[in-house]
Write an enzyme that holds these catalytic residues in place. Structure first.
Site, mmCIF file in Angstrom:
data_model
loop_
_atom_site.group_PDB
_atom_site.id
_atom_site.type_symbol
_atom_site.label_atom_id
_atom_site.label_comp_id
_atom_site.label_asym_id
_atom_site.label_seq_id
_atom_site.Cartn_x
_atom_site.Cartn_y
_atom_site.Cartn_z
ATOM 1 N N GLY A 286 -2.936 -114.676 -97.966
ATOM 2 C CA GLY A 286 -1.794 -114.364 -97.127
ATOM 3 C C GLY A 286 -1.942 -114.920 -95.721
ATOM 4 C CB CYS A 287 0.325 -114.514 -92.896
ATOM 5 S SG CYS A 287 0.594 -112.751 -93.023
ATOM 6 C CE1 TYR A 288 -1.839 -110.757 -88.559
ATOM 7 C CE2 TYR A 288 -1.590 -109.164 -90.320
ATOM 8 C CZ TYR A 288 -1.278 -109.595 -89.051
ATOM 9 O OH TYR A 288 -0.413 -108.860 -88.278
ATOM 10 C CD GLU B 65 -1.094 -118.784 -91.097
ATOM 11 O OE1 GLU B 65 -1.886 -119.597 -91.574
ATOM 12 O OE2 GLU B 65 -1.029 -117.594 -91.456
ATOM 13 N N GLY C 156 1.307 -119.471 -94.500
ATOM 14 C CA GLY C 156 0.766 -118.137 -94.722
ATOM 15 C C GLY C 156 1.278 -117.455 -95.990
#
Lengths: 341, 341, 341, 341
Positions: free
Chosen positions: B152-154, B313, B319
């Site tokens: 995912g994004c993090y 991003e 992400g």
């Protein structure tokens, strides 16, 4: 109670505007003049239409003689660093108390000033006379001061966040990492391409890493709190909101502690402080907007042995004008909260 | 070149919407079905009016039989964790490749999963089969995988930011502090009071400290990069923008280095990567919005012996959906950038 | 001066929150209870952390007996339409003055109410007793009223914008076109997908055309001002800001006039009004944010024979809670501006 | 298919940036030069970091000789009005087709130009040669044109909204009132105090009433559509979003009609148009962001006998660069949608 006449020097920026907003509500203060080089002669409400119906008067040229002639007993300097010192010197000579919102008198050391601001300090002789205008730490000296160097938004949010941890020995002094998120008014009313709406909206970015100017005063004050010379990492960010700063600070726990331990220590440290609100819930800038509060929470992380402190304040109020008014209240013997609640 | 038929399962959230946007531009992919429990039977463009004129078709119930009947060769799972595993098992049995955007198959250890997600892993037998879908680190295994757990994004923003530093020995593995700022779409299309506009606008706040769920996979991957078990501090923040993440990561320098040294090492590490842009300038979310790029910069701080890495991003593209399409391209032998530039 | 005890019924929405903010500054008012069905028993500051340090007390169940027991002399009803009437009836029977922020008592005609709100009026017998709570038009009747139907945000912005033009015969009564732009708090603290941040940010849209509910009271009041039955076009829009409404109203000039003529007439009409600011400059929501002012400007267009009036107000203050406090001040004999400047 | 070489003159503003974004995706166009007086010599990606990894090259001085030397067959002029004409004349002499995004060639009458722009037209002889670059109305003449005056954001949104109503006789030509809401990029990349983030965020305001410059071309085109000289009211507003325009237009119905009648007529009028989407749902800027679509809906109001048309477009795409690319496609014989879907 008698009324104090104050001048707002450099009144046309955002800190100046916030000073006006606060002082209009202050029962013991009268604004004797608003200065602005750019807008001299124009009604204040032409530039700040939100004050229409609430105040009269026009901006005047920022001349010492004019400020004196209008009977100011105190002057707020909302000026760029370097320029503020030019005003502070003659104002002090005329026994006008100075509440400086610039960085000119916050550092004890002219050498550190030169290192971070890249020019000679304009009035080094005054550095020893200046008091760092953070009431929660320097209340008594502010009461007697005539030159008060009010700390800005980032320093306030980080110093007040670290003070209990360092002073009470909860955290180690070295290895502190502070990340701050600031709204765009933190850059002042600055007209440059990077601050126009389409460049800031839907944008988030770090800047000024690794040696932002305000790091100098943050390190000075944290070193005093810790009782040892320290250096920290400070990573400021610009985010799309008008007002507000969040600072998230990671420190090494000095000894094992729970979140409850830490919160108890913080609450105890700030007991009786009207503008510091310690809570279990993590703070949010929207809860402090247009207030002089700083909201603080903390977490102990047993996994990594870290203490994480989070603070939120309004960069223009507790981070600038509100703090200056709080200092004025102290310096003139008023209740510390006048004009601020 | 042949066309691949794909299903988008859970197509009505923001990741699903972004998958549709990207796949519409993909020359070798046809979307065989969009599933949504909530909107089954409704035209996709009723829910996503921005695609009117660009696609036809209605959402279907998320049933395995329906997905198979429509000839899907691959399925993107844009579902909540826990639910994704329920779909992955039968889809794999029917030899449909799975690109999972949830967290269900990102961890190697079912015990760590339980620790962070607070329920038993729904399909532990598949954990060993799953490949972590970060092409810059696992390109070759993704090519051969049939169960790809797209990070995912993090995690993407932090792992790609740390990889060169840890892999090349520029930084020490311990004591890493990562602060991330996320736009609100990072919470998905979640309808709850905390995400309504007046609560998020003019608001910035930290949350999920000190043990955000995604920390588990970040630590897993950083440990693999460093070659030693490590733990980090991760402080996520919610800020008022739609899309975008900035991560600012502080590491201890392993040995003295300048900013130029560090940037050279990062550029070298990512040489040939089409979606990683290393630059001297600090990144800004607006430069990566609706793109699959991750922008990275770094600073060495000689004062504190720290390495500060900053990445930006789009949380929904690199992400989430963009990364998943990048993985699909690898798994089906297409050029890695198809649909993404 | 004696203190008035007031209840805030439905205190947990945005209008309730704004009432709290204003009443905390009111020198002659004490809040005797805050009711909230959803949050009964919880400290008010748990739900509104911004008031920490400023108030104590918990929400109570919205029961008539409880409101009476706490000695309320007046009750603000910040409730949905339909529900407000259920409270107004028994409160009035107990001689508690009612300041209703809902639409329940704004219309003179139960038939019009049914036409626009699509259910029978819940207490038609009270319609004749209610006074429309717009102090600039009904100051003297508000002073004597016990049931005050405070107009909402759109009506206030349009009625006060048109009043001078219609009352002084500057404009014709027919063919009025009003376009309004509202911040998202205008929808209340409503949790639904259309109001989550990613749906509202970077979004602007018209809605509720052509028959928004508030059109009914706008037409009622404009008809009274014009002395003839009229209908208007009203086009509301949702835009990404928290607070604020701009209304731009096009009317046909009754006879040739210049912009100066019009502004002079407007200034004259509102002479002495503390909360109406007429200016040459076109208004901006940011100048009225968190204030009870409505800013008004106008232009005469000789090319098309139109009068264009533009107004700006804060939808939660002059458009809701501020107006209600202004009415309370009138009804209890306080200075009209108490708590509002 | 052969490739067309194009110059982007004035490439450093927001329209220039959007042209780059679109042309990078265009299979038959190569950008031969980017000009910018301010940034000449600098890499394009220094100014537009979002294009890193996607394009090379530096800005060049905006000199005719340089544009010719680089082989441009067409030039997009993203320049201020007045300046564009200086480039158009020599470019046309060298048989380079001109796609002008400024207002210089949109009006048929030099007298009207002078009335609205307050200086003499710089090249009146070219006015008759120029074609108004609105493909939905002038497709065939654009195909043969060498000087195409692409309409800007407000005119496109209003003219396409009114065209079916006027052309099909649904509405009367007189008394039209158009209200438009524009994002801040509509002002270009203009650096002035009124456009910095803290002045635009949490702000909504009308401006330019009653005689905005673009009114001149709106009236010209609506008059042509209606077959009679007409004047309208046009009220533009600035709202806090980056990209997007909503226009809400009130017209008098020529004869009774329902909303369905009107929508049917609009759908029929725009049948086959790839970039006009007529729908029952009222449009939202977020659905057209970064697209070349204009979304249109309408309502008939039997109460007032009005037709209300609402349109939404991206001011930089269909309202500027996208429309210009659409015109280029027509003028060079490409599919009208190349680079735009």
């Amino acid at each position: 109670m008698s009324t104090t006449k104050v001048a707002i020097v450099g009144a046309s920026g955002y800190s100046g505007q916030e000073l006006v907003r606060l002082l209009l509500r202050h029962p013991h203060v009268a604004i004797s003049c608003f200065t602005s080089r750019q807008y001299a002669g124009k009604p204040v409400t032409d530039i700040f239409p939100k004050f229409r119906g609430l105040l009269d008067g026009a901006f005047v040229e920022p001349k010492i003689a004019a400020i004196i002639a209008r009977g100011a007993q105190a002057a707020f300097l909302a000026l760029p660093h370097g320029v503020a010192a030019e005003y502070a010197v003659p104002l002090l000579e005329h026994e006008i108390k100075v509440l400086d919102l610039s960085a000119d008198f916050r550092l004890k050391s002219a050498a550190v000033y030169k290192d971070f601001y890249e020019h000679e300090h304009p009035a080094p002789a005054l550095l020893a006379r200046a008091v760092y205008g953070l009431p929660e730490l320097y209340r008594n000296t502010i009461r007697k001061a005539d030159l008060i160097a009010c700390p800005g938004c980032y320093p306030t949010s980080i110093i007040l966040g670290c003070a209990p941890a360092l002073k009470r020995g909860l955290a180690k002094p070295h290895g502190i990492v502070a990340n701050s998120l600031s709204g765009v008014s933190g850059a002042g009313r600055k007209v440059s391409e990077e601050y126009i709406f389409p460049e800031c909206n839907e944008s988030a970015r770090a800047y000024g890493i690794p040696k932002h100017r305000h790091l100098s005063e943050i390190e000075q004050e944290l070193s005093l709190l810790a009782g040892t010379e320290l250096k920290i990492n400070f990573n400021p960010h610009l985010i799309p909101l008008n007002r507000g700063i969040v600072s998230t600070i990671c420190l090494d726990l000095a000894k094992p502690a729970t979140t409850d331990d830490v919160l108890t220590a913080f609450r105890d440290f700030y007991k009786g402080e009207r503008f510091v609100r310690v809570s279990k819930a993590l703070p949010d800038t929207k809860n402090v907007q247009e207030t002089n509060f700083i909201d603080i929470s903390a977490r102990a992380d047993a996994r990594t042995n870290k203490l994480i402190v989070v603070t939120a304040e309004d960069n223009l109020t507790k981070g600038a004008a509100g703090q200056a008014v709080q200092c004025l209240n102290l310096a003139f013997g008023y209740d510390e909260t006048e004009g601020l609640l």
